[in-house]
Design an enzyme around this catalytic site. Structure first.
Site, mmCIF file in Angstrom:
data_model
loop_
_atom_site.group_PDB
_atom_site.id
_atom_site.type_symbol
_atom_site.label_atom_id
_atom_site.label_comp_id
_atom_site.label_asym_id
_atom_site.label_seq_id
_atom_site.Cartn_x
_atom_site.Cartn_y
_atom_site.Cartn_z
ATOM 1 C CD GLU A 1 16.959 1.597 -2.508
ATOM 2 O OE1 GLU A 1 16.862 0.623 -3.257
ATOM 3 O OE2 GLU A 1 16.055 1.932 -1.720
ATOM 4 C CG HIS B 1 12.254 17.575 21.039
ATOM 5 N ND1 HIS B 1 11.837 18.181 22.199
ATOM 6 C CD2 HIS B 1 11.284 17.807 20.120
ATOM 7 C CE1 HIS B 1 10.649 18.749 22.000
ATOM 8 N NE2 HIS B 1 10.301 18.530 20.742
ATOM 9 C CE LYS C 1 16.490 -7.612 -0.961
ATOM 10 N NZ LYS C 1 15.385 -7.092 -1.743
#
Ligand code: PA5
Length: 357
Positions: free
Chosen positions: A236, A252, A347
């Protein structure tokens, strides 16, 4: 040419003065702590059997950081970043809804669902829709009065969750612990702030390493969500791709993915965030993981903050370092650290089909 060692030129890109919010982080925590000491929660909240923290992005991270610190909590704590609250949420749940703007639809939806189920709710926000919905459900609201981007108000968001947990006996915190952490942060600010030359300044040095790279931040234990914070701040503030991993999980899978693409080593830059409170096996894992990266010629660096005196101070100092790194990286990328046009666009598009609350 732009230089990080010329703070007078920062405003060329830092148009809305994100720097002041970053410098301000210890003061945000101090203010929020004083306000929240006097903030009452209903006495029945102490009977909660589980805790769910609702929030997204910059409003979720404070709760996630606190949850990872709350080792002594006897109740399960879940950080929930989605619309539907988990089925187990009931009258016996404490639901902490955090939305800086108060208008984040995932958080609002989850909040209403939890309220309809009779959960014990508390809200941290600047206002927005969640403020009025909280009135409908008679939920207590901690009102934040600080003008900034959500991610730049972390001090308020973090401290609110910390203090809510403290009030129901799930977090052991006192004024001395807070004061000591804030003093350390202020001292650290004098070492990584704008006035300190790159040659002496760890934050500027890390930012320079990350230019034109895809950083992968790796943390474990109380620094797992700090690695996430470094990633989100890089996205950001610096408008740069970045990812995070956690140990032991990275051992892993991540370590196997070092062969392709063939020019990976020219693209990524791994930053290990290591903690003096790491599990001993994760300390060993870090060593072995480094060996594997060395064999693959994957560039990496390891960060540890030796001045930390407690898990709380270590977490806060590590966040602080990452916030400065992302700010300097924004300047090196010649972008405004405050602006988040893609989030705003998204948004706005969602708002064209608004939800009913
Ligand atoms: O950093 C940001 O601006 C975002 O990640 C927001 O925090 C996120 O979109 C949620 O908004 P709010 O914090 O207002 O609930």
């Amino acid at each position: 040419m732009f230089s990080l060692d010329s703070p007078e030129s920062y405003r060329l890109y830092d148009k809305s003065n994100m720097l002041s919010n970053i410098l301000d982080l210890p003061d945000q925590i101090a203010t929020a702590y004083d306000q929240l000491k006097k903030f009452p929660l209903p006495s029945t909240y102490i009977n909660a059997k589980n805790i769910v923290i609702l929030g997204m992005g910059g409003s979720a991270i404070g709760g996630a950081l606190v949850a990872s610190l709350a080792k002594e909590a006897r109740l399960p704590i879940f950080v929930h970043r989605d619309y539907e609250v988990p089925r187990f949420v009931s009258r016996e749940s404490l639901v902490i809804a955090v939305s800086y703007s108060g208008n984040t639809e995932e958080t609002l939806t989850g909040f209403i669902q939890a309220a309809e189920k009779g959960a014990k709710i508390v809200v941290a926000t600047c206002g927005g829709k969640i403020g009025s919905i909280a009135t409908r459900y008679k939920a207590p609201v901690y009102k934040i009065n600080y003008g900034a981007q959500p991610r730049a108000a972390l001090g308020y968001l973090f401290t609110s969750v910390l203090m809510f947990l403290e009030k129901i006996g799930q977090f052991d915190i006192d004024q001395d612990k807070i004061r000591e952490s804030l003093l350390l942060m202020k001292g650290f600010r004098n070492k990584i702030g704008p006035q300190v030359a790159s040659s002496e300044n760890l934050a500027k040095q890390i930012a320079k390493n990350l230019v034109n790279k895809i950083p992968v931040f790796i943390g474990s234990g109380i620094l797992s969500d700090v690695a996430r914070r470094w990633k989100t701040q890089t996205n950001e503030n610096a408008k740069q791709a970045a990812f995070f991993e956690t140990l032991p999980e990275a051992d892993h899978n991540f370590i196997v993915g070092q062969e392709n693409p063939k020019d990976l080593r020219n693209k990524i830059w791994v930053v290990f965030l290591t903690s003096r409170y790491d599990h001993p096996r994760n300390i060993l894992r870090h060593k072995i993981t480094v060996e594997i990266l060395q064999k693959a010629n994957t560039p990496y660096e390891t960060v540890m903050i030796p001045i930390a005196t407690s898990p709380l101070s270590e977490q806060l100092l590590s966040i602080y370092l990452g916030d400065f790194v992302s700010f300097y990286l924004a300047l090196l990328n010649k972008v405004d650290p405050t602006e988040i046009s893609n989030i705003n666009y998204l948004k706005d598009k969602l708002a064209e089909k608004p939800l009913e609350y």
